[in-house]
Design a protein around this motif. Sequence first.
Motif, mmCIF file in Angstrom:
data_model
loop_
_atom_site.group_PDB
_atom_site.id
_atom_site.type_symbol
_atom_site.label_atom_id
_atom_site.label_comp_id
_atom_site.label_asym_id
_atom_site.label_seq_id
_atom_site.Cartn_x
_atom_site.Cartn_y
_atom_site.Cartn_z
ATOM 1 N N ILE A 60 -60.007 29.208 28.049
ATOM 2 C CA ILE A 60 -61.133 29.723 27.267
ATOM 3 C C ILE A 60 -60.968 31.210 26.970
ATOM 4 O O ILE A 60 -61.264 31.667 25.874
ATOM 5 C CB ILE A 60 -62.467 29.461 28.006
ATOM 6 C CG1 ILE A 60 -62.768 27.974 27.997
ATOM 7 C CG2 ILE A 60 -63.601 30.229 27.369
ATOM 8 C CD1 ILE A 60 -64.035 27.579 28.711
ATOM 9 N N TYR A 61 -60.511 31.977 27.957
ATOM 10 C CA TYR A 61 -60.345 33.426 27.818
ATOM 11 C C TYR A 61 -58.880 33.798 28.013
ATOM 12 O O TYR A 61 -58.513 34.332 29.048
ATOM 13 C CB TYR A 61 -61.195 34.175 28.848
ATOM 14 C CG TYR A 61 -62.649 33.826 28.814
ATOM 15 C CD1 TYR A 61 -63.441 34.221 27.742
ATOM 16 C CD2 TYR A 61 -63.231 33.097 29.833
ATOM 17 C CE1 TYR A 61 -64.786 33.885 27.701
ATOM 18 C CE2 TYR A 61 -64.573 32.765 29.807
ATOM 19 C CZ TYR A 61 -65.343 33.168 28.733
ATOM 20 O OH TYR A 61 -66.667 32.836 28.695
ATOM 21 N N PRO A 62 -58.028 33.544 27.042
ATOM 22 C CA PRO A 62 -56.604 33.828 27.227
ATOM 23 C C PRO A 62 -56.267 35.312 27.076
ATOM 24 O O PRO A 62 -55.369 35.691 26.343
ATOM 25 C CB PRO A 62 -55.943 32.973 26.146
ATOM 26 C CG PRO A 62 -56.955 32.925 25.054
ATOM 27 C CD PRO A 62 -58.292 32.935 25.748
ATOM 28 N N ASP A 63 -57.004 36.167 27.756
ATOM 29 C CA ASP A 63 -56.755 37.599 27.690
ATOM 30 C C ASP A 63 -55.579 37.958 28.595
ATOM 31 O O ASP A 63 -55.645 37.740 29.805
ATOM 32 C CB ASP A 63 -58.015 38.353 28.124
ATOM 33 C CG ASP A 63 -57.803 39.845 28.139
ATOM 34 O OD1 ASP A 63 -58.036 40.463 29.194
ATOM 35 O OD2 ASP A 63 -57.409 40.393 27.101
ATOM 36 N N PRO A 64 -54.503 38.501 28.042
ATOM 37 C CA PRO A 64 -53.327 38.821 28.861
ATOM 38 C C PRO A 64 -53.635 39.761 30.028
ATOM 39 O O PRO A 64 -52.994 39.699 31.065
ATOM 40 C CB PRO A 64 -52.368 39.474 27.861
ATOM 41 C CG PRO A 64 -52.767 38.926 26.542
ATOM 42 C CD PRO A 64 -54.259 38.755 26.621
ATOM 43 N N GLY A 65 -54.613 40.624 29.876
ATOM 44 C CA GLY A 65 -54.949 41.563 30.935
ATOM 45 C C GLY A 65 -55.504 40.913 32.188
ATOM 46 O O GLY A 65 -55.263 41.384 33.294
ATOM 47 N N ILE A 66 -56.230 39.805 32.024
ATOM 48 C CA ILE A 66 -56.815 39.155 33.206
ATOM 49 C C ILE A 66 -56.058 37.897 33.638
ATOM 50 O O ILE A 66 -56.293 37.391 34.724
ATOM 51 C CB ILE A 66 -58.309 38.826 32.990
ATOM 52 C CG1 ILE A 66 -58.505 37.867 31.839
ATOM 53 C CG2 ILE A 66 -59.113 40.079 32.804
ATOM 54 C CD1 ILE A 66 -59.920 37.344 31.705
ATOM 55 N N LEU A 67 -55.139 37.430 32.812
ATOM 56 C CA LEU A 67 -54.387 36.221 33.166
ATOM 57 C C LEU A 67 -53.583 36.401 34.444
ATOM 58 O O LEU A 67 -53.500 35.484 35.261
ATOM 59 C CB LEU A 67 -53.437 35.814 32.032
ATOM 60 C CG LEU A 67 -54.064 35.082 30.858
ATOM 61 C CD1 LEU A 67 -53.032 34.847 29.770
ATOM 62 C CD2 LEU A 67 -54.681 33.784 31.281
ATOM 63 N N VAL A 68 -53.012 37.564 34.628
ATOM 64 C CA VAL A 68 -52.187 37.803 35.805
ATOM 65 C C VAL A 68 -53.050 37.732 37.072
ATOM 66 O O VAL A 68 -52.672 37.126 38.068
ATOM 67 C CB VAL A 68 -51.449 39.153 35.680
ATOM 68 C CG1 VAL A 68 -50.687 39.485 36.942
ATOM 69 C CG2 VAL A 68 -50.509 39.126 34.487
ATOM 70 N N VAL A 69 -54.237 38.315 37.017
ATOM 71 C CA VAL A 69 -55.163 38.259 38.164
ATOM 72 C C VAL A 69 -55.621 36.828 38.403
ATOM 73 O O VAL A 69 -55.690 36.367 39.555
ATOM 74 C CB VAL A 69 -56.383 39.187 37.919
ATOM 75 C CG1 VAL A 69 -57.402 39.043 39.037
ATOM 76 C CG2 VAL A 69 -55.931 40.630 37.783
ATOM 77 N N MET A 70 -55.890 36.093 37.326
ATOM 78 C CA MET A 70 -56.310 34.695 37.471
ATOM 79 C C MET A 70 -55.199 33.851 38.083
ATOM 80 O O MET A 70 -55.481 32.919 38.833
ATOM 81 C CB MET A 70 -56.753 34.117 36.130
ATOM 82 C CG MET A 70 -58.104 34.648 35.676
ATOM 83 S SD MET A 70 -58.802 33.745 34.285
ATOM 84 C CE MET A 70 -57.659 34.088 32.988
ATOM 85 N N MET A 71 -53.961 34.172 37.797
ATOM 86 C CA MET A 71 -52.853 33.426 38.396
ATOM 87 C C MET A 71 -52.821 33.634 39.907
ATOM 88 O O MET A 71 -52.609 32.693 40.663
ATOM 89 C CB MET A 71 -51.517 33.842 37.764
ATOM 90 C CG MET A 71 -51.331 33.364 36.348
ATOM 91 S SD MET A 71 -51.429 31.571 36.176
ATOM 92 C CE MET A 71 -49.953 31.075 37.013
ATOM 93 N N PHE A 72 -53.046 34.865 40.369
ATOM 94 C CA PHE A 72 -53.093 35.117 41.809
ATOM 95 C C PHE A 72 -54.234 34.328 42.443
ATOM 96 O O PHE A 72 -54.052 33.662 43.468
ATOM 97 C CB PHE A 72 -53.265 36.611 42.105
ATOM 98 C CG PHE A 72 -53.455 36.884 43.568
ATOM 99 C CD1 PHE A 72 -52.373 36.901 44.425
ATOM 100 C CD2 PHE A 72 -54.720 37.091 44.088
ATOM 101 C CE1 PHE A 72 -52.539 37.133 45.788
ATOM 102 C CE2 PHE A 72 -54.903 37.317 45.443
ATOM 103 C CZ PHE A 72 -53.811 37.340 46.291
#
Length: 157
Positions: A60-72
């Motif tokens: 829903i929110y494919p923002d590259p800035g937060i994707l890395v944090v979401m992966m963790f």
Amino acid sequence: MILKNQGLSSQQASLGLSLFWGGIAVNRLLFGIFSKRFNLSSLFLSSPLAVAALLTALWIYPDPGILVVMMFLTGFFMGTLFPGSIGWGTVEFPSISVLVSGFLMAANQAGTGIITNTLGHFSDRTALILRFLTGCTVVIFILLMILRKNSKIEEAF
């Protein structure tokens, strides 16, 4: 491939994947340290919902800035599921604990292989795959809620 399809560079996607596996490792370390002192069964039972929410956020929110944090965070909450299910299964079925552990390990490996190949072959349908995985984690949560009734889950954690 998921992260690159969501707009990350190769370097950012590599970092995201490393953080995913790091999240799993951190969770397992903390789970091992604190499981003797605290009843962590509620964390185990709620982890599939956390993973579902994070997977939903990925598409829903494919923002590259937060994707890395979401992966963790996704890795962190997934880190509970595999060792927790083996611990719970062996407490519920002590006479066949080796069979239960082996079956769960085989299911984990088969699931990982199927999803990895699916993502590789259908990399152009990332959002659809993430929706499917979100549904799978919700089903896992429902099954855990059903299985926890009249169980020995407190002994496993």
